[in-house]
Design an enzyme around this catalytic site. Sequence first.
Site, PDB file in Angstrom:
ATOM      1  N   ALA A 112      37.495  13.255 -46.402  1.00 31.75           N
ATOM      2  CA  ALA A 112      38.376  13.601 -45.406  1.00 31.75           C
ATOM      3  C   ALA A 112      39.906  13.931 -46.014  1.00 31.75           C
ATOM      4  O   ALA A 112      40.758  14.323 -45.508  1.00 31.75           O
ATOM      5  CB  ALA A 112      38.367  12.302 -44.388  1.00 31.75           C
ATOM      6  N   TYR A 236      48.235  -9.804 -47.578  1.00 30.13           N
ATOM      7  CA  TYR A 236      47.911  -8.613 -46.688  1.00 30.13           C
ATOM      8  C   TYR A 236      49.142  -8.029 -46.070  1.00 30.13           C
ATOM      9  O   TYR A 236      49.806  -7.147 -46.788  1.00 30.13           O
ATOM     10  CB  TYR A 236      47.105  -9.050 -45.224  1.00 30.13           C
ATOM     11  CG  TYR A 236      46.373  -7.683 -44.810  1.00 30.13           C
ATOM     12  CD1 TYR A 236      45.294  -7.249 -45.260  1.00 30.13           C
ATOM     13  CD2 TYR A 236      47.125  -6.902 -43.861  1.00 30.13           C
ATOM     14  CE1 TYR A 236      44.441  -6.172 -44.877  1.00 30.13           C
ATOM     15  CE2 TYR A 236      46.567  -5.844 -43.405  1.00 30.13           C
ATOM     16  CZ  TYR A 236      45.441  -5.331 -43.620  1.00 30.13           C
ATOM     17  OH  TYR A 236      44.605  -4.519 -43.348  1.00 30.13           O
TER      18      TYR A 236
END
EC number: 1.3.1.9
Length: 406
Positions: A112, A236
């Site tokens: 993609a 994170y």
Amino acid sequence: MIVQPKVRGFICTTAHPEGCARHVGEWINYAKQQPSLTGGPQKVLIIGASTGFGLASRIVAAFGAGAKTIGVFFERPASGKRTASPGWYNTAAFEKTALAAGLYAKSINGDAFSDEIKQQTIDLIQKDWQGGVDLVIYSIASPRRVHPRTGEIFNSVLKPIGQTYHNKTVDVMTGEVSPVSIEPATEKEIRDTEAVMGGDDWALWINALFKYNCLAEGVKTVAFTYIGPELTHAVYRNGTIGRAKLHLEKTARELDTQLESALSGQALISVNKALVTQASAAIPVVPLYISLLYKIMKEKNIHEGCIEQMWRLFKERLYSNQNIPTDSEGRIRIDDWEMREDVQAEIKRLWESINTGNVETLSDIAGYREDFYKLFGFGLNGIDYERGVEIEKAIPSITVTPENPE
């Protein structure tokens, strides 16, 4: 052949075709059982459509709103004795069921990030739909990206920024809880991760679709992010992935301005709940957090998987016929139940005392394991895993397979 799970680290190298089909079937049945989506999307492009939130949003669009869907992904068909990747089997099952229900569903398998796949997708949209895409879901999780213009290769890493991070993590297969230290990322690693997981490619997609008149008036595009509690922030939200996600949010604001003025459209970020996915299994600390989260949310009867999350995103946020509710940063929050004060306080309390001896009772690590195996089509009811199965499954809309992705 008989297909059994083979787990190496946080990846299962085999997938079960019938198990994956059963899992997809469960999600489709969930979507069909919900009240139908009024005013939902009609022509939906999902970039990253074969697993997790991408697959779930494709199912909600198709079976909840009756939408035509085109899915883009990079999956591996079966070859010799090697099974296909789960996303291949998922899509084969999805398309087969969609076609049987009279729904348009086509897929494109390839990178993609490349210009070629964007062009192939645009050609298909123009040929089959004459444009008019009213929803674009962007749900790519990838370890690497080749820049389509420069050929530069970027590799994403999961690391803290600034200082070494110390906490505890769990080996979900053995249940061993141990200390973990993660070295901080270099400047190059931070930039590389932003190039892979930031908003750069999302913007390239939307700009290309706009340029070739593929987008409808009032189009919405949505990309996904995760914020989570302070417990996971160092690795994170405040780490390399978080830096990339900030870039994604900045991109959303830029795309929103462009789409609003050109098509009265919107670009949105949805903050989703922590779930067992192939991507999250790779993050230290996070599996232990998810195991605790699952237990607490299940006890409070507010646990959701990918399909429930995407249903709520469509029904209560994107297509509720009201203004879309967002937080102060303009983000949709479907992590709202996860981030409830009572849920987080309980996790914080248990985190201090959790260890190898009590992890099976204090947390839902068994539920984590179960969900992990389900990603690859294992552990589903009604499947005889001792019976041989045909591992080659065709995706109806894909005739030629590209070079196998690693």
